[in-house]
Design a protein around this motif. Structure first.
Motif, PDB file in Angstrom:
ATOM      1  N   LEU A  68       0.839  -1.209   0.000  1.00 29.16           N
ATOM      2  CA  LEU A  68       0.000   0.000   0.000  1.00 29.16           C
ATOM      3  C   LEU A  68       0.875   1.262   0.000  1.00 29.16           C
ATOM      4  CD1 LEU A  68      -3.000   0.962   0.308  1.00 29.16           C
ATOM      5  CD2 LEU A  68      -2.585   1.040   2.769  1.00 29.16           C
ATOM      6  N   LEU A  72       1.170   3.888  -3.082  1.00 29.35           N
ATOM      7  CA  LEU A  72       0.755   5.288  -2.871  1.00 29.35           C
ATOM      8  C   LEU A  72       1.892   6.244  -3.202  1.00 29.35           C
ATOM      9  CD1 LEU A  72      -1.382   5.063   0.419  1.00 29.35           C
ATOM     10  CD2 LEU A  72      -2.206   5.642  -1.876  1.00 29.35           C
ATOM     11  N   LEU A 217      -7.372   0.325  -5.591  1.00 33.90           N
ATOM     12  CA  LEU A 217      -6.545   1.416  -5.067  1.00 33.90           C
ATOM     13  C   LEU A 217      -6.117   2.332  -6.213  1.00 33.90           C
ATOM     14  CD1 LEU A 217      -4.805   2.521  -2.605  1.00 33.90           C
ATOM     15  CD2 LEU A 217      -2.938   1.161  -3.557  1.00 33.90           C
TER      16      LEU A 217
END
Ligand SMILES: C[S@@+](CC[C@H](N)C(=O)[O-])C[C@H]1O[C@@H](n2cnc3c(N)ncnc32)[C@H](O)[C@@H]1O
Length: 262
Positions: A68, A72, A217
């Motif tokens: 993650l 990001l 995502l």
């Protein structure tokens, strides 16, 4: 001369420069365009999960929290590079160092390289969010995704593909012509929505028969980024075109043609 007029004036490619520089600048523009073209083709495979060796659901096995954070960071790097380098103030500053005729090509090259870095370093997040079992619905979704990519490509040609990706500027420079100042345009699809290219990306990213956490995502963050990008772009467009763009905003929807949106 307003500050914006001054910035625009200072951004116009310079018709001067030796013949050798013009040829090198032209070749550089073509090279940057080819890198962009390969990158966008790879992006289609990366998101749809077809043909390319590494897709959005492949890569080094990484614990979810680490994946993650890495993903990001990669998306933030792209967003910052893409937004900051597109601003008029930044362009006015860095064209002190980068020759004006190749400013757009350099922007395109940097954007492509940060995307290639994202594809290369992307960490998969495999948990399934949805997986469409009905073959008809799955085919409809993948077709919709390709329709989104087609909308992106078509819209770039409608607004001015070769100028957007820097080829027009280096070709003009090679021919010893000064570039025209930016013109406000509302051709074809732009009469129905103000941002058909961004609409195409949103459709292409969300229309997936199999949606993993990683793909979700990517779709969610890029959609959020598109809204930020629209706010920044429209701020610049109002500064450039004034009432013409303000009235356009009142008349035409941002993204959804049949519904008046801000
Ligand atoms: C990547 S394009 C995206 C265009 C639009 N936002 C879209 O989604 O189709 C960004 C460039 O298009 C220019 N642009 C956007 N709308 C425009 C219009 N109506 N007329 C002229 N230039 C425009 C912006 O100034 C910016 O340089």
């Amino acid at each position: 001369m307003t500050q914006i007029d001054h910035q625009i004036h200072s951004l116009r490619p310079d018709a001067s420069g030796s013949k050798a520089f013009k040829i090198i600048a032209f070749l550089y523009g073509i090279a940057a365009y080819l890198v962009f073209f390969v990158t966008i083709l790879y992006a289609i495979g990366f998101v749809t999960g077809l043909v390319v060796p590494k897709t959005i659901d492949m890569g080094t096995d990484t614990p979810a929290a680490e994946a993650l954070i890495v993903d990001l960071l990669l998306m933030t790097l792209f967003a910052v590079q893409h937004s900051v380098m597109a601003r008029q103030g930044f362009k006015a500053w860095w064209t002190q160092f980068v020759p004006k005729p190749i400013e757009r090509s350099t922007y395109v090259l940097f954007a492509s390289l940060s995307l290639l870095l994202l594809f290369w370093q992307w960490r998969p997040l495999p948990p399934l969010v949805w997986d469409v079992a009905n073959p008809g619905l799955a085919v409809t979704l993948i077709t919709l995704s390709f329709a989104g990519w087609l909308l992106v490509f078509t819209s770039t040609f409608i607004i001015n593909h070769f100028e957007l990706f820097g080829l027009h500027q280096v070709a003009n420079h090679l021919a010893g012509k000064r570039a025209e100042p930016p013109r406000f345009k509302t051709p074809l699809l732009y009469k129905f929505v103000r941002h058909p290219i961004y609409l195409g990306f949103i459709i292409a990213f969300w229309a997936a028969p199999t949606m993993t956490a990683g793909h979700l995502l990517f779709a969610a963050v890029t959609t959020a980024y598109i809204f930020v990008g629209i706010a920044l772009e429209e701020h610049d467009l109002v500064a450039l075109f004034g009432d013409e763009y303000r009235q356009y905003k009142q008349r035409v929807s941002m993204l959804i043609p049949w519904r008046k949106s801000v």
